[in-house]
Design an enzyme around this catalytic site. Sequence first.
Site, short mmCIF file in Angstrom:
data_model
loop_
_atom_site.label_atom_id
_atom_site.label_comp_id
_atom_site.label_asym_id
_atom_site.label_seq_id
_atom_site.Cartn_x
_atom_site.Cartn_y
_atom_site.Cartn_z
N HIS A 41 78.06 29.72 36.41
CA HIS A 41 78.64 30.53 37.48
C HIS A 41 78.10 31.95 37.39
CE1 HIS A 41 82.15 28.49 39.63
NE2 HIS A 41 81.35 27.55 39.14
N GLU A 42 77.95 32.54 38.59
CA GLU A 42 77.39 33.90 38.71
C GLU A 42 75.98 34.01 38.15
OE1 GLU A 42 80.43 33.80 36.68
OE2 GLU A 42 81.63 33.67 38.49
N GLU A 60 76.78 27.92 40.43
CA GLU A 60 77.40 28.57 41.59
C GLU A 60 76.30 29.36 42.30
OE1 GLU A 60 81.49 31.04 42.43
OE2 GLU A 60 80.17 31.71 40.82
N GLU A 66 86.05 31.97 46.41
CA GLU A 66 86.90 33.15 46.19
C GLU A 66 86.50 34.32 47.08
OE1 GLU A 66 83.88 33.43 42.70
OE2 GLU A 66 84.78 31.90 43.97
#
Length: 261
Positions: A41-42, A60, A66
Amino acid sequence: KTGYVGNIIPRGEHHYSQWTINHYLRIAEKANDYKIMINSHESVRPTGLSRTYPNWVAAEAARGTEFEAFGGNNPDHQTILPFTRFMGGPMDYTPGIFQTKLDYYFPGDTRFVKTTLAKQLALYVVMYSPLQMAADLPENYAKHMDAFQFIKDVAVDWDDTKILSAEPGDYIHTARKAKGKDEWYVGGITDENTRNFTVDFSFLPKGKKYEATIYADGDDADYIKNPQSYKIYKKNVTSKSKLPMKLARSGGYAISVKVIK
């Protein structure tokens, strides 16, 4: 699941710097030695490296769910990603949000996830990831176990994919065959506009009968006013069947199609 929120350590490096790119690769290689899957993620946008490192099953690497509540993502965002971000490999978009309004947790908070509940189910088909999330709280699923059934049923990997219709920034309708099973799943989503679409089941094998379970926006569904309105019904279908669907604003539908034995 690895995460890289905020400033990278060592200080002065960035998510896209050469040092950090090498770090992502080191993580994938070391995890592969121990037969561990990685969902980053990120991280930086992937460029097909999931083919080099099959254990790097998802990333991600784009603005996920979000950001719909915390700023930035508009209802058309998910209709664009299949033509941009997904070209580099699978994405964990963290789908499955049933309680979309932050006011539910923090009274007075006006932020919300810009989606209907049915659209959240559709994302499991539209957005490919061999490691999927059920990203909401268990108690929110407990209130809608009939809708949660689709998350329990839907496959995470596929033998075949058919794009039934799509226009980047407006809508996309996708059908996928579950890996190793005689089951198909269909998902359709739209932007901030209501839309009508007719699902053509001609992708099904000829001569077989299937039971379709349809998870659709309710008649009064709306991503702002009534996001949790949905309806579920069943219908027998064949390769000759056509099914009209109405999608609410930022809405969608999901269909599980299982062979009748």
